[in-house]
Design an enzyme around this catalytic site. Structure first.
Site, PDB file in Angstrom:
ATOM      1  CD  GLU A 325      -1.188  -2.139   2.300  1.00 56.56           C
ATOM      2  OE1 GLU A 325      -0.749  -3.081   1.636  1.00 56.56           O
ATOM      3  OE2 GLU A 325      -1.111  -2.078   3.526  1.00 56.56           O
ATOM      4  CG  ASP A 368      24.719  19.136 -28.765  1.00 58.99           C
ATOM      5  OD1 ASP A 368      25.064  18.867 -27.601  1.00 58.99           O
ATOM      6  OD2 ASP A 368      24.470  20.284 -29.145  1.00 58.99           O
ATOM      7  CG  ASP A 638      23.598  23.453 -26.540  1.00 55.08           C
ATOM      8  OD1 ASP A 638      23.484  22.792 -27.599  1.00 55.08           O
ATOM      9  OD2 ASP A 638      24.502  24.277 -26.352  1.00 55.08           O
ATOM     10  CG  ASP A 642      20.817  19.367 -29.827  1.00 49.78           C
ATOM     11  OD1 ASP A 642      21.343  18.585 -30.631  1.00 49.78           O
ATOM     12  OD2 ASP A 642      21.412  20.329 -29.317  1.00 49.78           O
ATOM     13  CG  ASN A 706       2.534 -12.932   5.767  1.00 48.86           C
ATOM     14  OD1 ASN A 706       3.115 -13.815   6.392  1.00 48.86           O
ATOM     15  ND2 ASN A 706       2.562 -11.666   6.101  1.00 48.86           N
ATOM     16  CG  ASN A 731      -1.014  -5.673   5.454  1.00 51.42           C
ATOM     17  OD1 ASN A 731      -0.039  -6.399   5.335  1.00 51.42           O
ATOM     18  ND2 ASN A 731      -1.775  -5.290   4.456  1.00 51.42           N
ATOM     19  CG  ASP A 735       1.443  -1.060   5.066  1.00 45.10           C
ATOM     20  OD1 ASP A 735       2.183  -1.798   4.392  1.00 45.10           O
ATOM     21  OD2 ASP A 735       0.208  -1.033   4.959  1.00 45.10           O
TER      22      ASP A 735
END
Ligand SMILES: Nc1ncnc2c1ncn2[C@@H]1O[C@H](COP(=O)(O)OP(=O)(O)OP(=O)(O)O)[C@@H](O)[C@H]1O
Length: 943
Positions: A325, A368, A638, A642, A706, A731, A735
């Protein structure tokens, strides 16, 4: 007035709905100016202010900040959150109110966190806009007299209908405009039409009226192709123009075409970014698994006659148990932290958070040359006559060309080569002629032309790339007059240019042609039958940090391709000076790129370091070919030439003083010219990815274990192995503890290789660890059963649930500590989180609070057996982890061997000099960076 002929443009692939024509599109220029209540000199500041209040800011509707509530509700669109909400609804439907409440709280917390992260991201974006403002050059009257005008840069959001704006190469078209004057203007409209080739634009006085050059627009298939109109969302590829603003903000065609669903920065064609491929790929994989879990559990229960009233709630709890989660929170925290530090320490601005992940994934960096690897501060080195001697005339004519193209541009924007030519020319040399018309430089023609006049008539002075200029010459100047440019002379001149280029010089050919009358309009067709005067050769020094940056990136397993519009010899020499041994004949040119289909180009691109004489479209094709071959490709550039490549790449990178369009297209902007910052940025990206992967590996291994155990237990036992509330409680604890993984410190080796998150690899890894986990869980059942026979204190189901709860949290604490990457040291928050899990797991069943969750203290003999079990489980996990690392190290070792043989690779540990790169040429003639590439052929998948 019309100054250039429109090239024919093919039908464009549709990128967005084509808006219809509007009233005024076909009106005369004068009628448009009248309708807008303006004139060629623009509005007064007072008029502009009043219109700004009336029309509002020139921003798109979605560019405005969304209210917090909308952001909060928008969080439900996240697939994870959506699934959690569905599970909550199912729980409520089966009257499992506890589960429904916990899930609803989780959804609310997730949405709130996302809303907060979104607002922070918007603030950073706003701050970035402050640092990289989008501006427009506007002409406004300074008084009511119509004569006093002033041109100044204003924020693009302050433009109003009726403003007169100037457009120059590299500018974003800031609003919808109607052209009043233009010189050689062509614009990229890819964001609007999907067409990558720039489109010529020129003013048309009366688009609906009778014909005549410049008076009537050719029938355009749709509005975007109208030659006299330019639109917000496009950008100037070449040339310059003066235009009147006809619509701003939500009134533009761009806003109409995209509605309010427009996202700034989304690339035309919807090219999928590495972040989308990896993290989102993982997310969707999990969503599918989660959606499948409840029906599977219920079906299995029904088949085995184990259904009970609690079964639906249990099935939902199992699916929730599978969910990582906190993934959105962990991902956002990790990326935001990395981006913040990168900006503070190295001045690297990450415009979108996922771009930090993409930086870490880059395997090939295309750049470039001019202005990125070199300083783009050219200075005259020498002039060359066709016979190889000095040629002051070439410099004088080059200066005439530079001055006139600048003088006649709508927006004079000297390019560094023109500045260098003018600085080196003798005083007065450039002013000898009167400029009549000009064709400015564009990166496809690779030359500029100036038509000048003196007492004797008209002369066309052309300067540019030697191959392109020589192709348009019929003769050449000699000490005795002129001579024909026959094949032998051409070969000699090509050699002369190649020799100068091999010294690293940038060579421009200069040619002239007498014209009996003024060509109207001046087009590229006039550039023929010229006489070569000579060459000017300029030297452009390497960027001081370029060699170190390439060396450092090479050590991180990034390979390079240099894509330049320059001469192959000049490009090869620059690369050699940067340390790559690239034979001049091994450079691939744009002509070769043209001759290859996509498959063959992909194969060639995979073993080539230098592509020269590339047009912007060649650069983009090479980038696309590398991507198609499966290489995550960044582009560092730049200039306006490009832009297509920046857009085609997985990640566009530019410096802060790059052209405005380049900055808009890039996902990462370097605030300084120090290219070594890029190597640090790549390392930060990889560490961020490593932390995300650590979270996923730990969470999913544990969750999968689990779920397998719960399903197994469901088959073996007459009661539910864990109550839904217990599943959710463990859980929540897990978490909370795992949020600390966002602060993890990956080992230094995490930054050694490109980091790619692969869903398939993830599945394999978590399945492996999950089985170890599940085995420990199932063994726990045996232990509980064994000890319970010896006399459980609480007895029965409650003791079983307690025993499993304790074991679960303790194994999760173990997993947190053991499945982290080795070598980075365990940060204090992670250690504290593991201790918290262990404490809750052991203490809760023994406390009175445990009873309210349906737990009773397990029998005492359970604990020593559990300790032995955990020791076994820990050893198995550590062993599996070591095998995984060994395998990865083996892959790294293999890569290292490839590195040793790699052309373009740096020797280990020397740290700096690019000259330690080694390279060879492939038999195919392509310069071989193959080894460089092969080094990262197997990017680290981190699982
Ligand atoms: N001001 C100019 N006048 C005439 N020709 C020019 C001028 N500037 C560049 N050229 C020619 O056009 C070629 C291509 O230029 P372009 O700007 O596309 O690439 P570049 O600057 O050489 O390299 P890079 O692609 O690495 O930035 C140059 O190599 C040069 O021969």
């Amino acid at each position: 007035m019309r100054t250039s002929e429109p090239p024919s443009t093919g039908a464009a692939p549709a990128a967005c709905p084509r808006p219809g024509r509007r009233e005024g599109d076909a009106a005369t220029t004068l009628a448009v100016l009248r309708r807008l209540g303006t004139g060629p000199r623009g509005l007064t500041e007072a008029e502009a202010e009043e219109r700004l209040v009336r029309h509002g800011e020139n921003t798109l509707p979605t560019a405005r900040t969304a209210p917090l509530l909308r952001r909060f509700l928008g969080g439900v669109r996240d697939p994870f959150t959506g699934v959690l909400l569905c599970l909550a609804a199912v729980s409520a439907a089966v009257t499992s109110w506890g589960t429904a409440c916990v899930l609803t709280v989780l959804v609310a917390v997730s949405c709130a966190l996302r809303a907060r992260a979104g607002r922070q991201a918007d603030r950073s974006a706003a701050a970035l806009h402050g640092a990289l403002p989008s501006t427009a050059t506007v002409r406004r009257r300074t008084g009511p007299s119509y004569t006093e005008t002033r041109e100044r840069e204003v924020p693009a959001c302050d433009l109003v209908p009726g403003d007169i704006v100037r457009l120059a190469p590299g500018d974003l078209v800031p609003a919808d405009v109607r052209l009043l004057r233009a010189t050689g203007l062509s614009v990229h409209q890819a964001a609007l039409t999907g067409e990558s080739v720039p489109v010529a634009k020129y003013p048309v006085e009366d688009p609906g009226g009778p014909g005549g050059p410049g008076r009537r627009a050719p029938a355009a298939a749709d509005t975007f192709e109208a030659p006299h109109l330019c639109f917000q969302g496009s950008s100037v590829a070449a040339g310059s123009a003066t235009a009147v603003v006809t619509a701003t903000g939500p009134g533009t065609r761009f806003a109409a075409a995209h509605g309010t669903d427009h996202e700034h920065g989304r690339r035309p064609g919807g090219v999928e970014r590495p972040f989308d491929r990896s993290v989102k790929g993982v997310v969707w994989l999990l969503v599918r698994l989660m959606a499948l879990t409840p029906p599977l559990v219920l079906t299995a229960g029904a088949l085995l006659h184990r259904s009970s009233p609690e079964s639906p709630a249990f099935a939902v709890a199992v699916a929730v148990g599978l969910t990582p989660e906190m993934l959105p929170v962990v991902v956002n925290t990790v990326l935001a932290r990395g981006a913040g530090r990168l900006a503070d320490r190295y001045g690297v601005i990450v415009k979108r958070l996922p771009a930090l992940h993409d930086l870490g994934a880059v395997e090939v960096l295309c750049t470039d040359k001019t202005g990125t690897l070199t300083q783009d501060l050219p200075a005259l080195d020498r002039t060359l006559a066709p016979d190889g001697g000095p040629c002051p005339d070439a410099l004088a004519w080059a200066a005439v060309n530079s001055l006139v193209t600048l003088q006649l541009a709508e927006v004079p924007q000297p390019d560094p080569l023109d500045e260098a030519v003018l600085a080196a020319a003798p005083p007065g040399a450039a002013e000898r002629y009167e400029g009549v018309a000009a064709l400015p430089l564009d990166p496809v023609r690779r030359r500029s032309a100036a038509l000048v006049r003196d007492g004797r008539g008209y002369t066309l002075a052309v300067k540019g790339a030697p191959e392109d200029v020589l192709d348009r010459c019929a003769g050449l100047r000699t000490p005795d007059g002129t001579a024909a440019l026959d094949p032998a002379a051409r070969a000699r001149l090509d050699r002369l240019v190649a020799d100068a280029a091999d010294e690293g010089l940038r060579v421009l050919a200069v040619a002239v042609g007498d014209r009996p009358s003024r060509p109207r309009p001046l087009t590229a067709a006039a550039e023929s039958g010229l006489t070569l005067v000579g060459f000017v050769a300029l030297r452009d020094a390497l960027a001081p940090t370029a060699a170190d940056a390439l060396a450092s990136l090479a050590r991180r397993g990034v390979s390079f391709a240099v894509l330049t519009g320059d001469h192959p010899g000049t490009a090869a020499r620059a690369c050699r000076d940067l340390g790559l041994t690239v034979a001049p004949e091994a450079v691939v040119t744009g002509d070769t790129v043209d001759a290859l289909d996509d498959t063959r180009l992909a194969a060639l691109a995979a073993r080539t370091t230098v592509f020269a004489r590339c047009t912007p479209e060649h650069k983009a094709r090479v980038v696309r070919a590398l991507r198609a071959a499966g290489r995550t490709t960044g582009y560092l550039g730049d200039g306006v030439n490009d832009l297509p490549a920046l857009r085609a790449a997985d990640l566009g990178i530019c410096t802060k003083d790059a052209a405005q369009v380049a900055r808009e297209a890039a996902g990462v902007v370097l605030a300084t010219k120090d290219l070594t910052a890029l190597s640090h940025a790549v390392a930060y990206g990889r560490r961020a990815s490593a932390n995300i992967v650590t979270y996923l590996r730990i969470t999913l291994s544990s969750n999968v274990g689990n779920v397998i155990a719960m399903l197994g237990a469901g088959l073996l036992m007459p009661f539910l192995p864990m109550l839904p509330a217990q599943v959710l409680l463990q859980n929540l604890c897990f978490d909370a503890a795992q949020l600390t993984l966002a602060l993890d410190r990956p080992p230094a080796s995490a930054a050694d290789r490109p980091a790619t998150l692969r869903p398939a690899g993830l599945l394999r890894t978590v399945a492996g660890y999950g089985v170890v986990n599940a085995a420990a869980d199932l063994a726990t059942f045996g232990v509980i059963a064994l000890t319970a026979r010896g006399g459980a204190r609480g007895g029965g189901e409650a003791a079983f649930h307690a025993g499993w709860f304790t074991e679960n949290l303790l194994t999760q604490a173990l997993v947190m500590l053991l499945l982290r990457p080795r070598g980075g040291g365990t940060p204090a928050p992670v250690r504290a989180a593991a201790a918290f899990l262990a404490a809750v797991g052991v203490a809760l069943p023994l406390l009175p609070a445990g009873a309210s969750f349906g737990m009773a203290p397990p029998p005492l003999p359970y604990y020593p057996l559990l300790a032995a079990l955990l020791a076994l489980c820990g050893a198995a996990l550590a062993g599996a982890r070591a095998r995984g690392s060994g395998h990865a190290a083996g892959a790294r070792g293999g890569a290292g061997r490839a590195e040793g043989a790699a052309p373009g690779s740096f020797g280990p540990g020397d740290g700096a000099r690019a000259r330690q790169m080694t390279a060879d040429s492939s038999a195919s003639g392509a310069n071989s960076s193959s080894g460089v590439r092969s080094r990262s052929e197997s990017p680290c998948s981190w699982w």
